[in-house]
Design a protein around this motif. Structure first.
Motif, short mmCIF file in Angstrom:
data_model
loop_
_atom_site.label_atom_id
_atom_site.label_comp_id
_atom_site.label_asym_id
_atom_site.label_seq_id
_atom_site.Cartn_x
_atom_site.Cartn_y
_atom_site.Cartn_z
N ASP A 171 0.84 -1.20 0.00
CA ASP A 171 0.00 0.00 0.00
C ASP A 171 0.88 1.25 0.00
OD1 ASP A 171 -1.16 2.24 1.47
OD2 ASP A 171 -2.78 0.98 2.16
N ASN A 172 1.78 1.34 0.99
CA ASN A 172 2.58 2.57 1.13
C ASN A 172 3.44 2.78 -0.13
OD1 ASN A 172 1.57 1.70 3.59
ND2 ASN A 172 3.21 2.63 4.78
N LYS A 173 3.97 1.68 -0.68
CA LYS A 173 4.89 1.81 -1.82
C LYS A 173 4.14 1.79 -3.15
CE LYS A 173 8.95 -0.21 -3.91
NZ LYS A 173 9.84 -1.36 -4.00
N TYR A 174 3.53 0.65 -3.48
CA TYR A 174 2.89 0.56 -4.81
C TYR A 174 1.62 1.40 -4.89
CZ TYR A 174 6.04 -3.44 -4.90
OH TYR A 174 7.14 -4.24 -4.80
N GLY A 175 0.93 1.56 -3.76
CA GLY A 175 -0.27 2.39 -3.73
C GLY A 175 0.10 3.83 -4.05
N CYS A 176 1.11 4.36 -3.33
CA CYS A 176 1.52 5.75 -3.58
C CYS A 176 2.15 5.89 -4.96
CB CYS A 176 2.47 6.23 -2.49
SG CYS A 176 1.62 6.48 -0.91
N ARG A 177 2.82 4.83 -5.45
CA ARG A 177 3.41 4.88 -6.80
C ARG A 177 2.31 5.19 -7.82
NH1 ARG A 177 6.30 -0.45 -9.13
NH2 ARG A 177 4.13 -1.08 -9.40
N HIS A 178 1.11 4.69 -7.55
CA HIS A 178 -0.03 4.96 -8.43
C HIS A 178 -0.66 6.32 -8.13
CE1 HIS A 178 -3.83 3.77 -10.58
NE2 HIS A 178 -4.31 4.68 -9.73
N SER A 179 -0.95 6.56 -6.85
CA SER A 179 -1.86 7.68 -6.55
C SER A 179 -1.16 9.03 -6.44
CB SER A 179 -2.70 7.37 -5.30
OG SER A 179 -1.90 7.13 -4.19
N VAL A 180 0.17 9.05 -6.29
CA VAL A 180 0.83 10.37 -6.26
C VAL A 180 0.70 11.06 -7.61
CG1 VAL A 180 3.19 9.57 -6.90
CG2 VAL A 180 2.91 11.61 -5.52
N ILE A 181 0.80 10.29 -8.69
CA ILE A 181 0.69 10.87 -10.03
C ILE A 181 -0.76 11.27 -10.29
CG2 ILE A 181 0.97 10.36 -12.51
CD1 ILE A 181 3.63 10.52 -10.93
N ASP A 182 -1.68 10.43 -9.83
CA ASP A 182 -3.11 10.73 -9.97
C ASP A 182 -3.43 12.07 -9.29
OD1 ASP A 182 -5.70 10.25 -10.74
OD2 ASP A 182 -6.15 8.83 -9.13
N HIS A 194 -5.56 5.18 -3.24
CA HIS A 194 -5.02 3.98 -3.87
C HIS A 194 -6.11 3.17 -4.55
CE1 HIS A 194 -1.64 5.14 -1.63
NE2 HIS A 194 -1.54 4.16 -0.77
N PRO A 195 -5.74 2.44 -5.61
CA PRO A 195 -6.71 1.59 -6.27
C PRO A 195 -7.06 0.34 -5.46
CG PRO A 195 -4.60 1.56 -7.42
CD PRO A 195 -4.43 2.46 -6.26
N SER A 196 -8.14 -0.32 -5.90
CA SER A 196 -8.73 -1.41 -5.10
C SER A 196 -7.77 -2.55 -4.82
CB SER A 196 -9.96 -1.96 -5.84
OG SER A 196 -10.88 -0.93 -6.04
N PHE A 197 -7.01 -2.99 -5.83
CA PHE A 197 -6.22 -4.22 -5.66
C PHE A 197 -5.24 -4.10 -4.50
CE2 PHE A 197 -3.16 -7.55 -6.62
CZ PHE A 197 -4.01 -8.61 -6.88
N VAL A 198 -4.57 -2.96 -4.40
CA VAL A 198 -3.58 -2.80 -3.32
C VAL A 198 -4.30 -2.65 -1.97
CG1 VAL A 198 -3.11 -0.30 -3.24
CG2 VAL A 198 -1.24 -1.91 -2.98
N MET A 199 -5.46 -1.98 -1.98
CA MET A 199 -6.20 -1.82 -0.73
C MET A 199 -6.79 -3.16 -0.26
SD MET A 199 -5.44 1.12 -0.03
CE MET A 199 -6.21 1.12 1.57
N SER A 200 -6.99 -4.09 -1.19
CA SER A 200 -7.45 -5.42 -0.79
C SER A 200 -6.42 -6.07 0.13
CB SER A 200 -7.70 -6.27 -2.03
OG SER A 200 -8.12 -7.56 -1.66
N ASN A 201 -5.15 -5.87 -0.16
CA ASN A 201 -4.09 -6.40 0.72
C ASN A 201 -4.18 -5.76 2.10
OD1 ASN A 201 -1.83 -8.06 -0.92
ND2 ASN A 201 -2.81 -6.58 -2.24
N SER A 202 -4.24 -4.43 2.14
CA SER A 202 -4.30 -3.72 3.42
C SER A 202 -5.52 -4.14 4.22
CB SER A 202 -4.37 -2.21 3.20
OG SER A 202 -3.35 -1.80 2.34
N PHE A 203 -6.67 -4.15 3.55
CA PHE A 203 -7.93 -4.36 4.26
C PHE A 203 -8.15 -5.83 4.65
CE2 PHE A 203 -10.00 -0.26 2.37
CZ PHE A 203 -9.21 0.50 3.22
#
Ligand code: NAI
Length: 476
Positions: free
Chosen positions: A233-244, A397-406
């Protein structure tokens, strides 16, 4: 049902997006399948304080399917997705006129006074009773309960001093009002709560501080430090959502620009990689020699903010620390430099100091995007008023990475709720076999074929064929 959201007519839109998100959240769907018959969370009254997004809606409905009674707020004034909040309130079987879902108190663009009112509303059930579990992100719900109980014991709520941030005064006012309404309320709530599961680095930091000071009132599971949370989440999630966040806020071309990422922890690593992927020339600042060396060996220039503050185009703070970008830094930045924070709290950027600069003018470009014009005529662009920009200016963050966190969150709730006596007051991480289980639940969706150890190989490296495959000290 009591609730407060922006607009229930957005529920159908929210429901359609929830349906798409469910497909992208295989971990949560697997947990629903595994536990919805036995309902291990029956009797749990969970107060959740976590960004009220579409992904969180899938989390909430998973907790409900496992038997829990849930009330929810967002943990940031800008992060609510109003269609997600509406869909959760209406529920899967309800209608706008007859909502049958979960009470949510959240809308995008709350004031701080409204934010703490919402938190208070979710911390009490309509019959006046308290929750028995908290699911927290950043620790605000946990803080309110602890401070309330502390001041009840002391017999008075202190007054905020001039130097305290405005928000601290709002928290104290909330406690003064609620204690006057029902003395003893927070002490009862603290005693009722079996435990809290905490989502993020900053909230976990607060929990360890309380445990160290001996003030922690109930056990906590540190969900952030499951490998399948912080390293994803912290790494791949932010890799996606910082640009968004940058794109939706400014749509400025990132390629060729000089971007400064303050902090090279998990979040900083994801942000730096993403900005480089867009063609930015990325510069990292760090205080930790290990992370600084990592950044250098990943190919980034590492220097101090002082060195680049006047020449860089885009700034992103990722430290979880405070006063990283000061008012003085901002006044020296070049015209239309973009200033943003993706760490949990807004104090990484000194917004209060910026507002006090003589002659400064704040111009709203659109909600959550402001131009701050200095008296010499040059200006900077600040995203989400210094609050986490990926959730303030985009959809997180998108759903797939949040599925791991949640999935970690749900497993942690089940652990604390059903095995309370195994967790004396303290802060725990989930055992490694559960961390590995979360990862395993996400492999099929990506077409990953795992190699199986032979018995001989397992014996040779000293692990079980079924795992766990690494010692606890392994760092990934
Ligand atoms: P971390 O502890 O792994 O990384 C923070 C890094 O900042 C560390 O390497 C630290 O040495 C460095 N740092 C501290 N003070 C600094 C300073 N003055 N200058 C430069 N570097 C400094 O923490 P992590 O997991 O990367 O989280 C960072 C923040 O982001 C936390 O507040 C966390 O709660 C939040 N977070 C936000 C998310 C989002 O979606 N917006 C997602 C996950 C975490």
């Amino acid at each position: 049902m009591d609730y407060k959201v922006a607009d229930l007519s957005l529920a159908d839109f929210g429901r359609r997006e929830i349906r798409l998100a469910e497909h992208e959240m295989p971990g949560l769907m697997a947990v629903r399948k595994e536990y919805s018959a036995t309902k291990p969370l029956r009797g749990a009254k969970i107060m959740g304080s976590l960004h009220m997004t579409i992904q969180t809606a899938v989390l909430i409905e998973t907790l409900v399917d496992l038997g829990a009674d849930v009330r929810w707020v967002s943990c940031n004034i800008f992060s609510t997705q109003d269609h997600a909040a509406a869909a959760v309130v209406v529920g899967r079987d309800g209608t706008q006129d007859d909502p049958k879902g979960v009470p949510v108190f959240a809308w995008k663009g709350e004031t701080l006074e409204e934010y703490w009112w919402c938190t208070d509303q979710a911390l009490q059930w309509p019959d006046g009773s308290a929750p028995n579990m908290i699911l927290d992100d950043g620790g605000d719900a946990t803080l309110l309960v602890h401070k309330g109980a502390e001041y009840e014991k002391a017999g008075a709520v202190p007054t905020a001093s001039e130097d305290d941030p405005h928000e601290w005064g709002v928290i104290l006012d909330t406690l003064r009002r609620t204690i006057a309404d029902r003395p003893g309320r927070w002490t009862e709530t603290a005693a009722e709560i079996k435990g809290v599961t905490e989502e993020t680095t900053t909230g976990v930091h607060r929990l360890y501080e309380m445990a160290k000071a001996g003030t922690l009132a109930f056990p906590a599971i540190n969900v952030n430090d499951s490998v399948t949370k912080s390293k994803f989440d912290n790494k791949y999630g932010c890799r996606h959502s910082v640009i968004d966040g940058l794109n939706r806020a400014t749509d400025v071309l990132i390629g060729g620009k000089v971007a400064v990422v303050c902090g090279y922890g998990d979040v900083g690593k994801g942000c730096s990689e993403a900005l480089r992927g867009q063609g930015a020339r990325v510069i990292v600042t760090e205080i930790d020699p290990i992370c600084a060396l990592q950044a250098a060996m990943d190919g980034f220039q590492v220097t101090t903010l002082e060195d680049v503050v006047e020449t860089a185009d885009i700034f992103v703070t990722t430290t979880g620390n405070f006063n990283i970008i000061t008012a003085d830094h901002m006044s020296r930045m070049k015209h239309q430099a973009i200033v943003s924070n993706i760490g949990h709290f807004d104090n990484e950027i000194d917004m209060a100091g910026l507002a006090k600069i003589p002659g400064i003018e704040k111009i709203e470009i659109k909600p959550q995007v402001h131009e701050w014009r200095f008296s010499d005529g040059h200006s900077i662009i600040v995203l989400a008023e210094g609050r986490l920009m990926n959730l303030g200016c985009a959809t997180g963050h998108p759903s797939f990475v949040m599925s791991n966190s949640f999935t970690n969150q749900v497993i942690a709730q089940i652990e604390l709720y059903t095995k309370t006596e195994e967790y004396p007051i303290g802060v725990y991480v989930l055992p490694k076999h559960l961390d590995e289980k979360v990862a395993r639940l996400h492999l099929d969706a990506l077409g990953v074929k795992l190699t199986e150890l032979t018995k001989e190989q397992a014996a040779y490296i000293g692990v079980d064929v079924e795992g766990p495959y690494k010692p606890d000290h392994y760092r990934y």
